[in-house]
Design an enzyme around this catalytic site. Structure first.
Site, PDB file in Angstrom:
ATOM      1  N   HIS A 164      -8.088   4.535   0.262  1.00 13.30           N
ATOM      2  CA  HIS A 164      -6.959   4.687   1.186  1.00 13.30           C
ATOM      3  C   HIS A 164      -5.625   4.811   0.457  1.00 13.30           C
ATOM      4  O   HIS A 164      -4.572   4.622   1.068  1.00 13.30           O
ATOM      5  CB  HIS A 164      -6.927   3.512   2.168  1.00 13.30           C
ATOM      6  CG  HIS A 164      -8.048   3.538   3.149  1.00 13.30           C
ATOM      7  ND1 HIS A 164      -8.453   2.433   3.862  1.00 13.30           N
ATOM      8  CD2 HIS A 164      -8.854   4.555   3.542  1.00 13.30           C
ATOM      9  CE1 HIS A 164      -9.480   2.768   4.654  1.00 13.30           C
ATOM     10  NE2 HIS A 164      -9.731   4.044   4.461  1.00 13.30           N
ATOM     11  N   CYS A 176       8.570  19.351  -7.892  1.00 15.09           N
ATOM     12  CA  CYS A 176       9.103  20.535  -7.200  1.00 15.09           C
ATOM     13  C   CYS A 176      10.518  20.335  -6.659  1.00 15.09           C
ATOM     14  O   CYS A 176      11.115  21.265  -6.117  1.00 15.09           O
ATOM     15  CB  CYS A 176       8.171  20.952  -6.067  1.00 15.09           C
ATOM     16  SG  CYS A 176       8.216  19.855  -4.615  1.00 15.09           S
ATOM     17  N   GLU A 202     -16.375 -13.817   8.810  1.00 11.13           N
ATOM     18  CA  GLU A 202     -17.197 -13.839  10.023  1.00 11.13           C
ATOM     19  C   GLU A 202     -17.898 -12.494  10.128  1.00 11.13           C
ATOM     20  O   GLU A 202     -17.543 -11.540   9.421  1.00 11.13           O
ATOM     21  CB  GLU A 202     -16.319 -14.087  11.251  1.00 11.13           C
ATOM     22  CG  GLU A 202     -15.219 -13.085  11.423  1.00 11.13           C
ATOM     23  CD  GLU A 202     -14.221 -13.448  12.513  1.00 11.13           C
ATOM     24  OE1 GLU A 202     -13.534 -12.536  12.993  1.00 11.13           O
ATOM     25  OE2 GLU A 202     -14.139 -14.639  12.867  1.00 11.13           O
TER      26      GLU A 202
END
Length: 234
Positions: free
Chosen positions: A106, A136, A200
């Site tokens: 990610h 650029c 969990e």
């Protein structure tokens, strides 16, 4: 068990003070995700998006790797086989904990990206829409983060690692964010053993062969010790 592939999510960094999406009073609750974590939100209000990620970088700089990060680094260094760490997290705690060659699917909080030419570089502590791309010179600087609606990075490499593994382990993941939520099923389909280590059960807990639940700083070091003992590394 010579090839271990590990996926980590927000739960492994939560004990270092980096909140998950679901923390009641965390940084995420102060912002609308549609405004700060989508290409459309960036197009509407780049100042807000940069404000959010500047805060996230500041938060991350004060955080420290915890025992779970350090245990995985130990597994990488001491295990005789290959240990590949894939993370959904954009923090650098795995690296600061000693891990190497971490696959950031990610993106990375401390990297910048030019939306005009795809050039990438090390992000400064504070970013703004006025910053020029070093390559650029366009004013199209954004965080090098995969936002909702964008394709995660390194997917071909990730699927190759998954199908070649002997064991796939997911640590601290919610099982709600795809494609990562489908990795256990992908590994199982290739005949790979799967294990969930989590606070969990995740939303995809039923796709794992086995699971252990508890704080990452407890269950991860315990599991790493067992693996290294079983393979004669400690």
């Amino acid at each position: 068990m010579s090839r271990i592939v590990i996926l980590t999510g927000a739960g492994i960094s939560a004990e270092s003070g980096l909140g998950t999406f679901r923390d009641k009073d965390g940084l995420w609750t102060k912002y609308d995700l549609n405004e700060v974590a989508t290409p459309e939100g960036f197009a509407r209000n780049p100042d807000l998006v940069h404000e959010f990620y500047n805060a996230r970088r500041a938060n991350c700089r004060t955080a420290q790797p915890n025992a779970a990060h350090e245990a995985l680094a130990q597994l990488q260094s001491d295990h005789t086989g290959r240990v590949t760490i894939i993370t959904q997290n954009v923090d650098d705690l795995h690296e600061r904990g000693g891990a190497t060659d971490v696959i950031h699917m990610h993106g990375e909080l401390f990297r910048a990206l030019c939306a005009a030419c795809d050039h990438r570089w090390v992000a400064p502590p504070e970013m703004s829409p006025d910053h020029l791309c070093p390559s650029c010179k366009a004013t199209a600087t954004r965080p090098d983060i995969v936002w909702f609606g964008e394709m995660p990075y390194h997917m071909d490499d990730i699927y190759e690692h998954l199908t070649e593994a002997d064991l796939f382990v997911a640590i601290g993941t919610s099982g709600n964010v795809y494609p990562a939520a489908g990795f256990a099923a992908e590994a199982s389909a290739a005949g790979v053993e799967t294990l969930e280590l989590n606070l969990e059960p995740s939303a995809v807990a039923g796709t794992f062969d086995a699971a252990r639940f508890g704080p990452a700083t407890d269950v991860v070091p315990m599991w790493v010790t067992e693996v290294l003992e079983r393979t004669g590394q400690v």
